[in-house]
Design an enzyme around this catalytic site. Structure first.
Site, short mmCIF file in Angstrom:
data_model
loop_
_atom_site.label_atom_id
_atom_site.label_comp_id
_atom_site.label_asym_id
_atom_site.label_seq_id
_atom_site.Cartn_x
_atom_site.Cartn_y
_atom_site.Cartn_z
CB SER A 122 -0.93 -0.21 1.09
OG SER A 122 -1.58 -1.45 1.69
N GLY A 123 2.00 0.99 -0.28
CA GLY A 123 2.64 2.25 0.05
C GLY A 123 3.80 2.23 1.23
CB THR A 124 5.19 -0.29 3.29
OG1 THR A 124 3.76 -0.92 3.44
CG2 THR A 124 5.03 -0.23 5.16
CG HIS B 268 2.67 -5.54 7.07
ND1 HIS B 268 2.48 -3.95 6.19
CD2 HIS B 268 3.65 -5.50 6.23
CE1 HIS B 268 2.99 -4.07 5.31
NE2 HIS B 268 4.08 -5.11 5.04
NE ARG C 293 -0.95 1.21 -4.82
CZ ARG C 293 0.26 0.79 -4.73
NH1 ARG C 293 1.06 -0.29 -5.05
NH2 ARG C 293 0.34 0.81 -6.62
CB SER D 220 1.44 -3.60 -6.01
OG SER D 220 2.17 -3.92 -5.22
P1 A3P Z 1 3.75 -0.79 -7.37
O1 A3P Z 1 4.10 -2.93 -7.46
O2 A3P Z 1 1.98 -0.34 -8.24
O3 A3P Z 1 4.35 -0.17 -8.57
P2 A3P Z 1 4.92 -1.57 -0.14
O4 A3P Z 1 5.88 -0.84 0.05
O5 A3P Z 1 3.89 -1.47 0.69
O6 A3P Z 1 5.22 -2.70 -0.37
O7 A3P Z 1 4.39 -1.39 -1.60
C1 A3P Z 1 4.92 -1.34 -2.91
C2 A3P Z 1 4.20 -0.39 -4.28
O8 A3P Z 1 4.36 0.90 -3.89
C3 A3P Z 1 4.70 -1.29 -4.82
O9 A3P Z 1 3.66 -0.62 -6.14
C4 A3P Z 1 5.89 -0.30 -5.37
O10 A3P Z 1 6.12 0.28 -6.82
C5 A3P Z 1 5.28 1.03 -5.55
N1 A3P Z 1 6.60 2.18 -4.74
C6 A3P Z 1 7.72 1.90 -3.53
N2 A3P Z 1 7.92 3.23 -3.55
C7 A3P Z 1 7.17 4.48 -3.47
C8 A3P Z 1 6.96 5.53 -4.35
N3 A3P Z 1 9.25 6.24 -3.28
N4 A3P Z 1 6.64 6.60 -4.61
C9 A3P Z 1 5.37 6.15 -5.12
N5 A3P Z 1 5.44 4.75 -5.13
C10 A3P Z 1 6.36 3.40 -4.57
#
Ligand code: A3P
Length: 303
Positions: free
Chosen positions: A43-45, A101, A123, A131
């Site tokens: 979700s953008g962790t 999480h 997200r 993702s």
């Molecule tokens: P996608 O697979 O849709 O590209 P998490 O960090 O919770 O594991 O989530 C990973 C998702 O966040 C992935 O999405 C990744 O590409 C995206 N992500 C990672 N770093 C990011 C950043 N600095 N800005 C925006 N999105 C990012």
């Protein structure tokens, strides 16, 4: 990803995390100045880790000396679930920043009862689902040992997702738990949306700093520090850093697998309109009456 999930206290925990969860619930002691980052996986962790680390430590490291330039964000901000297993890695950050999480009603009591602050990021669940599929496929070598038989096909995995059977799911309960905690005490829980951050990152960097009690001074703003942090933590910048292009984290996960596309509504390239409609119905039935439903309308799922 095919690894077994067990239902524990109303959520689906990956089997291999259950012991860690129980340990954490029993032994973790939050400090009043801890910063907890909470999310459903994918979700953008990673982004939130990079941002929080840079905001909190901005007087310790200049931008060109920020440890993010040489460390994956996950190596700088540990997960609560990993602490005891990896011998409580030294915290580089003061105050401590810890991610999790675990759903709100299952976090250690001391997190709910202390004055520590929680930042939640959610997200569009369809983007999070897509993702996750890529992430698990990329890291098949790590998850393989937990496979029941084989990878679920997309339709089968989606069907389970819509039933809430997904790591740390159901996602609607995950969101609602933190959303309700935010409503009850907005000074304790900040509720963020990935899509909003994509829309205006400078605004949210300032919001995070204010929430954590370290707002940007006029001087810092004039110097352009907000924009510099935004750039440092941007998807393009992090993805292209040598440290994130190759190599593995200590748990065997590929560093590069945290940076795939970083886009909003990528789900449209994988899921049919019928699948999106089914999902929309699930969201309405589970979240009707809660403002959290705006996550789907905001992301214009059916348009
Ligand atoms: P996608 O697979 O849709 O590209 P998490 O960090 O919770 O594991 O989530 C990973 C998702 O966040 C992935 O999405 C990744 O590409 C995206 N992500 C990672 N770093 C990011 C950043 N600095 N800005 C925006 N999105 C990012």
């Amino acid at each position: 990803d095919g690894s077994p999930l067990v239902k524990y206290n109303d959520f689906w925990s990956p089997l291999q995390f259950l012991r860690r969860l129980l340990y954490t619930q029993r032994y973790f002691e939050a400090k009043d100045d801890d910063v907890i980052l909470a999310s459903v996986p994918k979700s953008g962790t990673t982004w939130l880790k990079a941002l929080s680390f840079s905001i909190v430590n901005r007087t310790v490291y200049t931008i060109d000396q920020n440890p993010l330039l040489t460390c994956n964000p996950h190596a700088l901000v540990p997960f609560l679930e990993h602490l005891q297993h990896e011998g409580n890695p030294g915290f580089i950050s003061t105050p401590r920043i810890i991610a999790t999480h675990i759903p709100f009603n299952n976090v250690p009591d001391s997190i709910r009862e202390s004055k520590c602050r929680i930042i939640y990021i959610c997200r569009n669940p369809l983007d999070q689902f897509i993702s996750g599929r890529h992430f698990y496929q990329e890291n098949n070598h790590v998850f393989r040992e937990n496979k029941v038989e084989k990878d679920f096909e997309l339709c089968e995995a989606f069907d389970l997702f819509c039933q809430g059977i997904y790591p740390y799911g159901p996602f609607w309960d995950h969101m609602l738990g933190y959303w309700n905690a935010h409503l009850k005490n907005p000074e304790k829980v900040l509720f963020l949306k990935y899509e909003d951050l994509k829309g205006d990152i400078a605004l949210y960097i300032k919001k995070i700093a204010e929430f954590l009690g370290c707002p940007f001074s006029v001087e810092e703003e004039k110097q352009g520090l907000v924009e510099e942090i935004a750039k440092l933590c941007s998807f393009e910048n992090l993805k292209n850093l040598e440290v994130n292009k190759s190599g593995y984290l200590s748990n065997g996960v590929k560093s590069s697998s945290f940076f795939r596309k970083g886009e909003v509504r990528d789900w449209g390239n994988y899921l049919s309109p019928a699948m999106a409609q089914r999902f929309q119905k699930v969201m309405y039935s589970k979240l009707e009456g809660s403002e959290v439903l705006w996550i789907t309308s905001h992301s214009a799922i059916l348009s």
